[in-house]
Design a protein around this motif. Structure first.
Motif, PDB file in Angstrom:
ATOM      1  N   PRO A   5      52.009  -4.364  22.256  1.00 25.70           N
ATOM      2  CA  PRO A   5      51.326  -4.453  23.552  1.00 25.70           C
ATOM      3  C   PRO A   5      49.808  -4.375  23.411  1.00 25.70           C
ATOM      4  N   ASP A   6      49.128  -4.636  24.525  1.00 28.42           N
ATOM      5  CA  ASP A   6      47.669  -4.515  24.556  1.00 28.42           C
ATOM      6  C   ASP A   6      47.255  -3.057  24.380  1.00 28.42           C
ATOM      7  N   ALA A  90      54.829 -12.840  27.940  1.00 36.12           N
ATOM      8  CA  ALA A  90      53.755 -11.940  28.360  1.00 36.12           C
ATOM      9  C   ALA A  90      53.392 -12.151  29.832  1.00 36.12           C
ATOM     10  N   GLY A  94      55.840  -9.406  31.077  1.00 32.74           N
ATOM     11  CA  GLY A  94      55.025  -8.312  30.561  1.00 32.74           C
ATOM     12  C   GLY A  94      55.395  -7.863  29.170  1.00 32.74           C
ATOM     13  N   GLY A  97      51.518  -8.536  24.887  1.00 30.10           N
ATOM     14  CA  GLY A  97      50.233  -8.525  25.593  1.00 30.10           C
ATOM     15  C   GLY A  97      49.494  -9.815  25.359  1.00 30.10           C
TER      16      GLY A  97
END
Length: 220
Positions: A5-6, A90, A94, A97
């Motif tokens: 993820p980010d 993404a 979701g 990221g």
């Protein structure tokens, strides 16, 4: 946790992943022939679908990748196929990221390309049973390589991630078994009904031919 993820990776790791991903996608796009577009699209859809089904394993989760199958079937086009799947995941669900798209693309697609180059020529003219073994090896190898690259990206980002990276790497071991079974059966079936699906692709063909020749004891 192939979808990092980010907010987890450091800027240098993100930048390096982005550069490698752009290079891989550009290379893959140049190698896609018109006749390969439907096959690449189908594999991208398959990757998009199966990687949405995540199975909890310890503190992380795992899912099928199909990168070995994609690498064997479309060679360098595994990069754009994986990238498209990751972008849609993404944006729509979701998963992963946007800043990590480069790293996630490389950690999944690069092992697929490597297996396509190193093992692809072994499938030409292979009986279904032998093809299934090659497919199983490719599937397991791609998962383990992806796990190692994910762990490496985390460890390079911060030393605090090293214990987590080790645990995440262990979660890929059962996935490697599952991926080997799925890819092995898929490759064996395709080798029986459509063996031309594993023809060598683009510039990867000479490299794969040389590697296969070396294993077979051929001389130039």
């Amino acid at each position: 946790m192939a979808h990092i993820p980010d907010g987890v990776l450091s800027v240098p790791v993100l930048a390096g992943g982005a550069v490698l991903a752009v290079a891989g996608i550009g290379y893959g796009l140049r190698r896609i022939g018109e006749e390969d577009i439907p096959k690449v699209a189908i594999l991208a859809c398959a990757f998009f679908a199966v990687s949405l089904v995540a199975i909890p394993v310890g503190p992380s989760s795992v899912h099928l990748l199909l990168s070995g199958l994609m690498g064997l079937m479309v060679g360098p086009a595994v990069f754009p196929a994986v990238f498209v799947g990751l972008v849609l995941q993404a944006l729509m669900f979701g998963f992963g990221g946007l800043t990590t798209l480069g790293v996630n693309t490389v950690t999944i697609a690069l092992p697929g390309l490597a297996c396509g180059v190193l093992l692809g020529l072994l499938l030409r003219g292979a009986a279904p049973a032998r093809a299934g073994v090659v497919g199983a090896v490719a599937g397991a190898a791609c998962v383990l390589l992806t796990g190692g690259m994910v762990a490496g990206a985390l460890a390079l980002s911060a030393s605090e991630f090293v214990p987590s990276a080790r645990i995440i790497l262990l979660t890929y071991l059962p996935l490697a078994v599952g991926e080997a079974l799925v890819t092995g059966f898929a490759v064996a079936f395709l080798a029986k009904v459509r063996p031309e699906a594993f023809a060598a692709h683009g510039a990867a063909a000479p490299v794969a031919s040389g590697v296969a020749g070396a294993f077979a004891g051929e001389r130039p």
